[in-house]
Design an enzyme around this catalytic site. Sequence first.
Site, mmCIF file in Angstrom:
data_model
loop_
_atom_site.group_PDB
_atom_site.id
_atom_site.type_symbol
_atom_site.label_atom_id
_atom_site.label_comp_id
_atom_site.label_asym_id
_atom_site.label_seq_id
_atom_site.Cartn_x
_atom_site.Cartn_y
_atom_site.Cartn_z
ATOM 1 N N GLY A 52 -8.051 5.290 10.494
ATOM 2 C CA GLY A 52 -8.385 5.751 9.305
ATOM 3 C C GLY A 52 -9.417 4.827 8.457
ATOM 4 O O GLY A 52 -9.441 4.751 7.428
ATOM 5 N N ALA A 53 -10.433 4.324 9.351
ATOM 6 C CA ALA A 53 -11.266 3.720 8.858
ATOM 7 C C ALA A 53 -12.872 4.234 9.028
ATOM 8 O O ALA A 53 -13.927 3.553 8.728
ATOM 9 C CB ALA A 53 -11.542 2.435 9.839
ATOM 10 N N ASN A 125 -3.544 2.477 8.974
ATOM 11 C CA ASN A 125 -4.045 2.888 7.656
ATOM 12 C C ASN A 125 -4.326 4.479 7.598
ATOM 13 O O ASN A 125 -4.297 5.006 6.274
ATOM 14 C CB ASN A 125 -5.363 2.305 7.292
ATOM 15 C CG ASN A 125 -6.231 2.845 6.006
ATOM 16 O OD1 ASN A 125 -5.427 2.533 4.798
ATOM 17 N ND2 ASN A 125 -7.191 3.562 6.070
ATOM 18 N N TYR A 197 4.246 13.384 -0.169
ATOM 19 C CA TYR A 197 3.674 11.935 -0.179
ATOM 20 C C TYR A 197 4.384 10.861 -0.684
ATOM 21 O O TYR A 197 4.417 9.850 0.332
ATOM 22 C CB TYR A 197 2.317 11.897 -1.378
ATOM 23 C CG TYR A 197 1.390 10.646 -1.109
ATOM 24 C CD1 TYR A 197 0.791 10.606 -0.079
ATOM 25 C CD2 TYR A 197 1.471 9.845 -1.973
ATOM 26 C CE1 TYR A 197 -0.233 9.281 0.040
ATOM 27 C CE2 TYR A 197 0.798 8.567 -1.838
ATOM 28 C CZ TYR A 197 -0.073 8.411 -0.907
ATOM 29 O OH TYR A 197 -0.817 7.386 -1.035
#
Length: 287
Positions: A52-53, A125, A197
Amino acid sequence: MNEPRPSLDSFDDGLADVIDLPSTGQTPTESSQRGRLQELDSLAGKIALVTGAGAPDGIGFAIATRLRLAGATVAIVSTTKRIHERAEEIDAVGFVADLTDEAEVGGLADAVTDAVGEVDILVNNAGLTSKSDPAVVKPVAQLSYEDWRSELSRNLDTAFLVSRAFVQAMAERGWGRIVNVAATAGVVNAVPAEAAYAAAKAGVTGLTKALATEVVADGVTVNAVAPGLVRTGSSTVPELQQGLDGPMGRPGTPEEVAAAAVFFCAPSASYVTGQVLVVDGGRSLRV
């Protein structure tokens, strides 16, 4: 009869063995102390993967940048080809994969290993929201099962699938660091209409603690950071306003979260596992 207690010097020698640093047996000078401290925090020779970068102003890229500055060889992954732009910026290697897909995660593990070697440090991430993939904001009564599963898949399944792909090899080598990016939501607080979430991020902390117990004897630590309101490219105006109303009068930055995450990755953090570090500027202290 009581056995004599070990001396401080012998303890220091033993500590040097644990963290793979040489023990000189001499009184260190200020310069050597500073050099030893740098060694304790150095990640030279380690290979890190950050998921997730893809966003230039996101938490994942900030973590990847800090790992690179600490000396690690870094691989980064996201769902779009923009990951290659981020990789070029920090001299990393970029990969595109859907981490909610079990087969793609397996392919990613093989590709990363072939390209840079066995992963020593994994930062999960992936899963945080973006402008192109916003969070599902609905009361539970209006939440479809598809919505529920979607939030759990991208926020919890990703951490599980990627951790599973790499943790066994870490354990076999006797050294590893896994850091999961959770959130204050579901851990210390919750807000209306974000139950899925919050449940997913609470699940991330549960996964963190459970996995930590499984590999604690194998030289692998598993920890999590739980960011609060952080200013990224996907932040909404109401979120930023909440940050301004917090104890510090501002939202956090991706770099501040990265500092906490990379702390867990250091060789000197070898006695910390199964922990969740809240990074929210003290907001969770308020009732």
